[in-house]
Design an enzyme around this catalytic site. Structure first.
Site, PDB file in Angstrom:
ATOM      1  N   SER A 164       0.814  -1.219   0.000  1.00  0.00           N
ATOM      2  CA  SER A 164       0.000   0.000   0.000  1.00  0.00           C
ATOM      3  C   SER A 164       0.848   1.270   0.000  1.00  0.00           C
ATOM      4  O   SER A 164       2.007   1.270   0.425  1.00  0.00           O
ATOM      5  CB  SER A 164      -0.923   0.005   1.228  1.00  0.00           C
ATOM      6  OG  SER A 164      -1.672  -1.183   1.284  1.00  0.00           O
TER       7      SER A 164
HETATM    8  N1  SAM Z   1       0.185  -4.512   4.177  1.00  0.00           N
HETATM    9  C1  SAM Z   1       0.629  -5.228   3.028  1.00  0.00           C
HETATM   10  C2  SAM Z   1       2.078  -4.892   2.722  1.00  0.00           C
HETATM   11  O1  SAM Z   1       2.680  -4.132   3.496  1.00  0.00           O
HETATM   12  O2  SAM Z   1       2.610  -5.413   1.726  1.00  0.00           O
HETATM   13  C3  SAM Z   1      -0.320  -4.923   1.894  1.00  0.00           C
HETATM   14  C4  SAM Z   1      -0.760  -6.110   1.167  1.00  0.00           C
HETATM   15  S1  SAM Z   1      -2.025  -6.018  -0.035  1.00  0.00           S
HETATM   16  C5  SAM Z   1      -2.678  -4.393  -0.069  1.00  0.00           C
HETATM   17  C6  SAM Z   1      -3.312  -6.984   0.690  1.00  0.00           C
HETATM   18  C7  SAM Z   1      -2.982  -8.421   0.960  1.00  0.00           C
HETATM   19  O3  SAM Z   1      -4.124  -9.059   1.508  1.00  0.00           O
HETATM   20  C8  SAM Z   1      -2.586  -9.254  -0.260  1.00  0.00           C
HETATM   21  O4  SAM Z   1      -1.298  -9.745  -0.068  1.00  0.00           O
HETATM   22  C9  SAM Z   1      -3.608 -10.393  -0.288  1.00  0.00           C
HETATM   23  O5  SAM Z   1      -3.092 -11.627  -0.720  1.00  0.00           O
HETATM   24  C10 SAM Z   1      -4.035 -10.426   1.168  1.00  0.00           C
HETATM   25  N2  SAM Z   1      -5.322 -11.062   1.449  1.00  0.00           N
HETATM   26  C11 SAM Z   1      -6.508 -10.950   0.796  1.00  0.00           C
HETATM   27  N3  SAM Z   1      -7.456 -11.664   1.424  1.00  0.00           N
HETATM   28  C12 SAM Z   1      -6.868 -12.231   2.519  1.00  0.00           C
HETATM   29  C13 SAM Z   1      -7.330 -13.073   3.577  1.00  0.00           C
HETATM   30  N4  SAM Z   1      -8.607 -13.499   3.673  1.00  0.00           N
HETATM   31  N5  SAM Z   1      -6.454 -13.451   4.532  1.00  0.00           N
HETATM   32  C14 SAM Z   1      -5.161 -13.059   4.479  1.00  0.00           C
HETATM   33  N6  SAM Z   1      -4.669 -12.269   3.503  1.00  0.00           N
HETATM   34  C15 SAM Z   1      -5.518 -11.847   2.541  1.00  0.00           C
END
Ligand code: SAM
Length: 221
Positions: free
Chosen positions: A66
């Protein structure tokens, strides 16, 4: 030409000043945490030159790390303090978890994609972030073993706040999550849980996140 560590350090400082401090992130603990974490280490080498841009950056699995300001806004809204237990759902690259670990006591990151869980675990180990644990699981169920949490950050968007996450929030705890339609603009919502079990919602503004996929989120695909 490859950038030097000193170039990245200068970009990091400029990011903290222009993207965070001048936009109202005033808490020195948050600003110092962003100063301490090398964002370029959390993206692929071919994207390292984009690491300090004012935007999300692609990571493996079609996901993104993000925008720095949004990570800071979420940390600020969650009122994370020294000694807090924090759950991050959707820990992706591990960047936000690393920043949070500079402020909180213990951080549990949950990531559903095995490739990201493995890569982030290794990166956090190399950087010495030993108060962060990455779990590969569906974060819409939270992580009962580590509960209760003083703060929960959800880094992917859903139609509602999963009930398990509210249940795993400590009294007085705060949860921050983007809520709204899939693949559209969402609202960043702050949920405060009170000692009597009641909750209060506040709207922090418009955001756009990748979907939260799981049992209490969107369907895959
Ligand atoms: N905070 C993260 C970073 O610093 O890289 C941002 C990651 S991205 C915006 C959102 C993440 O949520 C993705 O890696 C995606 O695979 C994960 N995601 C989506 N649904 C999920 C779930 N039910 N449980 C765990 N992770 C999930």
């Amino acid at each position: 030409m490859d950038k030097l560590a000193t170039d990245f350090a200068a970009e990091r400082e400029a990011m903290v000043e222009r993207q965070l401090r001048r936009r109202g992130i005033a808490d020195p603990r948050i600003l110092n945490a962003f100063r301490a974490v090398p964002r370029e280490a959390f993206v692929a080498a071919e994207h390292a030159h984009l690491a300090y841009g004012d935007h999300p950056v692609p990571i493996a699995g079609g996901q993104t790390v993000s925008q720095p300001y949004i990570v800071a806004l979420m940390i600020d809204a969650a009122d994370i303090r020294r000694g807090h237990r924090v759950l991050e759902v959707g820990s992706g690259s591990g960047y936000a978890a690393a920043v949070i670990s500079r402020i909180a006591g213990r951080v549990i990151g949950i990531e559903r994609l095995p490739v990201l869980a493995a890569m982030s675990r290794e990166r956090l180990r190399q950087l010495g972030c030993n108060t962060v644990e990455i779990i590969e699981a569906d974060g819409t169920m939270g992580w009962h073993e580590g509960a209760p949490y003083d703060a929960i950050l959800v880094a992917a968007s859903g139609s509602h706040v999963p009930s398990a996450l509210v249940e795993q929030l400590a009294p007085g705890g705060r949860l921050v999550m983007p809520i709204g339609a899939r693949d559209d603009v969402q609202r960043l919502v702050q949920v405060t849980r009170f000692a009597d079990g009641g909750v209060e919602h506040s709207d922090l503004g418009a955001v756009r996140f990748v979907p939260l996929i799981g049992e209490e989120g969107w369907k895959d695909g």
